[in-house]
Design an enzyme around this catalytic site. Structure first.
Site, PDB file in Angstrom:
ATOM      1  N   TYR A  46       0.849  -1.201   0.000  1.00 28.45           N
ATOM      2  CA  TYR A  46       0.000   0.000   0.000  1.00 28.45           C
ATOM      3  C   TYR A  46       0.878   1.242   0.000  1.00 28.45           C
ATOM      4  O   TYR A  46       1.846   1.314   0.766  1.00 28.45           O
ATOM      5  CB  TYR A  46      -0.891   0.030   1.254  1.00 28.45           C
ATOM      6  CG  TYR A  46      -2.348  -0.165   0.935  1.00 28.45           C
ATOM      7  CD1 TYR A  46      -2.964   0.582  -0.071  1.00 28.45           C
ATOM      8  CD2 TYR A  46      -3.130  -1.085   1.631  1.00 28.45           C
ATOM      9  CE1 TYR A  46      -4.302   0.404  -0.378  1.00 28.45           C
ATOM     10  CE2 TYR A  46      -4.467  -1.268   1.337  1.00 28.45           C
ATOM     11  CZ  TYR A  46      -5.047  -0.513   0.331  1.00 28.45           C
ATOM     12  OH  TYR A  46      -6.367  -0.696   0.026  1.00 28.45           O
ATOM     13  N   GLU A  48      -0.399   4.903  -0.526  1.00 24.02           N
ATOM     14  CA  GLU A  48      -1.118   6.173  -0.752  1.00 24.02           C
ATOM     15  C   GLU A  48      -0.158   7.354  -0.646  1.00 24.02           C
ATOM     16  O   GLU A  48       0.682   7.396   0.256  1.00 24.02           O
ATOM     17  CB  GLU A  48      -2.223   6.378   0.298  1.00 24.02           C
ATOM     18  CG  GLU A  48      -3.497   5.637  -0.022  1.00 24.02           C
ATOM     19  CD  GLU A  48      -3.624   4.376   0.790  1.00 24.02           C
ATOM     20  OE1 GLU A  48      -2.567   3.794   1.140  1.00 24.02           O
ATOM     21  OE2 GLU A  48      -4.759   3.979   1.063  1.00 24.02           O
ATOM     22  N   ASP A 194      -6.188  13.108 -25.472  1.00 20.15           N
ATOM     23  CA  ASP A 194      -6.264  11.720 -25.005  1.00 20.15           C
ATOM     24  C   ASP A 194      -5.594  10.884 -26.098  1.00 20.15           C
ATOM     25  O   ASP A 194      -6.181  10.639 -27.153  1.00 20.15           O
ATOM     26  CB  ASP A 194      -7.731  11.327 -24.821  1.00 20.15           C
ATOM     27  CG  ASP A 194      -7.884   9.894 -24.333  1.00 20.15           C
ATOM     28  OD1 ASP A 194      -6.929   9.107 -24.482  1.00 20.15           O
ATOM     29  OD2 ASP A 194      -8.965   9.557 -23.823  1.00 20.15           O
ATOM     30  N   THR A 220      -3.758   5.685 -21.870  1.00 22.69           N
ATOM     31  CA  THR A 220      -3.673   4.377 -21.244  1.00 22.69           C
ATOM     32  C   THR A 220      -2.297   3.829 -21.613  1.00 22.69           C
ATOM     33  O   THR A 220      -1.621   4.356 -22.507  1.00 22.69           O
ATOM     34  CB  THR A 220      -4.755   3.404 -21.759  1.00 22.69           C
ATOM     35  OG1 THR A 220      -4.763   3.451 -23.177  1.00 22.69           O
ATOM     36  CG2 THR A 220      -6.125   3.760 -21.228  1.00 22.69           C
ATOM     37  N   LYS A 223      -2.337  -0.033 -24.822  1.00 21.52           N
ATOM     38  CA  LYS A 223      -2.756  -0.146 -26.229  1.00 21.52           C
ATOM     39  C   LYS A 223      -1.489  -0.199 -27.091  1.00 21.52           C
ATOM     40  O   LYS A 223      -0.704  -1.124 -26.937  1.00 21.52           O
ATOM     41  CB  LYS A 223      -3.705   0.996 -26.579  1.00 21.52           C
ATOM     42  CG  LYS A 223      -5.013   0.948 -25.746  1.00 21.52           C
ATOM     43  CD  LYS A 223      -6.020   1.956 -26.199  1.00 21.52           C
ATOM     44  CE  LYS A 223      -7.343   1.806 -25.480  1.00 21.52           C
ATOM     45  NZ  LYS A 223      -7.469   2.674 -24.297  1.00 21.52           N
ATOM     46  N   ARG A 229      -2.164  -2.859 -18.165  1.00 21.53           N
ATOM     47  CA  ARG A 229      -3.328  -1.973 -18.096  1.00 21.53           C
ATOM     48  C   ARG A 229      -2.987  -0.875 -17.100  1.00 21.53           C
ATOM     49  O   ARG A 229      -2.400  -1.125 -16.047  1.00 21.53           O
ATOM     50  CB  ARG A 229      -4.561  -2.747 -17.656  1.00 21.53           C
ATOM     51  CG  ARG A 229      -4.883  -3.904 -18.564  1.00 21.53           C
ATOM     52  CD  ARG A 229      -6.264  -4.419 -18.341  1.00 21.53           C
ATOM     53  NE  ARG A 229      -7.208  -3.570 -19.032  1.00 21.53           N
ATOM     54  CZ  ARG A 229      -7.507  -3.695 -20.330  1.00 21.53           C
ATOM     55  NH1 ARG A 229      -6.952  -4.629 -21.063  1.00 21.53           N
ATOM     56  NH2 ARG A 229      -8.378  -2.887 -20.890  1.00 21.53           N
TER      57      ARG A 229
HETATM   58  N1  DSN Z   1     -12.040   0.425 -24.742  1.00 28.40           N
HETATM   59  C1  DSN Z   1     -11.172   1.351 -25.436  1.00 28.40           C
HETATM   60  C2  DSN Z   1     -11.109   1.086 -26.887  1.00 28.40           C
HETATM   61  O1  DSN Z   1     -11.359  -0.038 -27.272  1.00 28.40           O
HETATM   62  O2  DSN Z   1     -10.803   1.961 -27.658  1.00 28.40           O
HETATM   63  C3  DSN Z   1     -11.509   2.749 -25.141  1.00 28.40           C
HETATM   64  O3  DSN Z   1     -11.519   2.927 -23.762  1.00 28.40           O
END
Ligand code: DSN
Length: 439
Positions: A46, A48, A194, A220, A223, A229
């Site tokens: 933990y 924080e 984004d 994120t 990707k 993640r």
């Molecule tokens: N789920 C994502 C996507 O597939 O683009 C977006 O958050």
């Protein structure tokens, strides 16, 4: 004692991933090193707070992990500030609202049906519930830039949003951040990019960076960036010039504003991903993603399919199936392609005549297949297989009457499962996929 039920499901998922081709453009394969770090002892801690300012003891190693992740993010994306704690993209985006707006303030983003994201102000999202959201769309399905800057300018003039989002989840062309910046700067609004979908392409130098133009960047990490993640929020020099406290405000918004203890194993995984993305081999990977996407687009176009934007300039393709299979036909393509082992998702297209649940398109991309070492030749196989499957679907049409759809789709499923060509193609795809190991 072993939980065999979950163990078996994990093994089944491993088999599915190995025997199929992942074409969902937001998915990828994290490296074995990243998966190792995710299951390390860091999972037990933990923490924080932020490095050197924690609420619990025993964080000397976690502090170093988090500082390394921050420093690597700053270096890779050339920004002066990074927060690496957001659990994922949606909380990262919500933190941006918290850092820049008061509840009820006007905000603006690309609508979900036009390829944006829920957290860019959709009415079902907290971002559309707690803020006054205005949404922009695309002007057409064809052309080299599909955004309607006149519409965006007009909306900004009318509603004076405090925060404007740029960044898409279903846009196959290059995004010109400078055009959004001109509009946002004139209105004195915060501009947030984004970059979740294209982060790896930006890191690899095959997509322009928003850094000179925007105040805040969210992404994120799982990707095209190919990490675990998770998510990051970065503030640019332009952002700090607009508000020198913006970094502090972002930190406070993430913790304690929205989250509790950071997922330290995830932070370490992000640090490894950033290390991997800074290697020369990642540039090669990013180039190959785009090259694969272009080849796949050409095969599909030559086969008679209609691609939004007339092709692909990034990692993603958006196929408008309405001229081929009629409105709402994305579900047929997604299901039949999944049956042969090609996984992608049904998706709305610009000027969607149906709904997000029965959209008229499919969205696919090349980040995951490229990670497995697939190149142009393999894209031809994938594209041709897709065309063969889509050809089988021409006899189906989604019923206009909503109450007839469930039964019709159940019949479609049954017929597809028994279809000889589908069975043969499944075998072919399995054999093909197994030649390309996953990390
Ligand atoms: N789920 C994502 C996507 O597939 O683009 C977006 O958050």
């Amino acid at each position: 004692m072993k939980d065999t039920k979950i163990y078996n499901l994990v093994k089944k998922e491993e088999k599915r991933q190995k025997e199929g081709v992942e074409l969902i453009p937001s998915e990828n394969y994290a490296s074995a090193e990243i998966r190792k770090v995710l299951s390390s002892y860091l999972v037990n801690k933990y923490s924080e707070g932020y490095p050197k300012k924690r609420y619990y003891g025993g964080n000397e190693n976690v502090d170093d992990v988090e500082v390394l992740a921050q420093e690597r993010a700053k270096k890779l994306f050339r920004v002066p500030f990074a927060n690496v704690q957001p659990y994922s993209g949606s909380p990262a985006n919500l933190a941006v609202y918290l850092a820049t707006c008061q509840p009820g303030d006007a905000i603006m983003g690309q609508s979900l049906t036009a390829g944006g994201h829920l957290t860019h102000g959709h009415f079902v999202s907290a971002t559309g519930i707690f803020y006054k959201s205005y949404q922009y769309g695309l002007k057409s399905k064809t052309g080299s830039d599909l955004f309607d800057y006149d519409q965006i300018k007009q909306l900004v003039k009318e509603h004076k949003p405090k925060l404007i989002w740029v960044g898409a989840t279903a846009y196959p062309l290059i995004i010109h951040y400078e055009k959004f910046a001109r509009i946002a700067d004139e209105a004195g609004a915060y501009l947030a990019a984004d970059i979740a979908h294209v982060a790896g392409l930006i890191a690899g130098g095959v997509h322009p960076s928003p850094v000179p133009y925007v105040h805040i960047i969210t992404t994120t990490t799982h990707k095209t960036l190919r990490g675990p993640r998770g998510a990051m929020i970065m503030v640019t020099a332009k952002g700090l010039k607009k508000d020198p406290d913006l970094g502090d405000k972002v930190n406070k918004a993430v913790f304690p504003g929205l989250q509790g203890g950071p997922h330290d194993n995830q932070t370490a995984g992000i640090a490894v991903a950033l290390f991997e993305a800074s290697q020369p081999s990642f540039k090669k990977y990013a180039r190959q993603i785009v090259s694969n996407s272009k080849v796949l687009a050409k095969v599909l176009i030559d086969g008679g399919l209609c691609l939004v934007g007339g092709g692909s300039e990034n990692h993603l393709l958006l196929v408008d199936l309405s001229p081929t299979l009629g409105p709402g036909s994305g579900i047929f393509a997604q299901k039949a392609l999944d049956m042969v082992g090609l996984t992608l998702n049904k998706n709305t297209v610009p000027e969607e005549p149906m709904s997000p649940f029965y959209p008229s398109g499919i969205r696919l991309g090349t980040p995951a297949s490229t990670t497995r070492g697939m190149k142009e030749k393999e894209m031809k196989f994938i594209g041709e297989t897709m065309l063969e499957v889509i050809n089988l679907l021409k006899i189906y049409r989604l019923p206009a009457e909503k109450e007839k759809r469930k039964d019709y789709i159940a019949r479609f499923d049954k017929e597809m499962k028994n279809n000889k060509t589908i069975k043969e193609l499944r075998k072919k795809v399995r054999k093909f996929a197994l030649r390309f190991p996953i990390p």
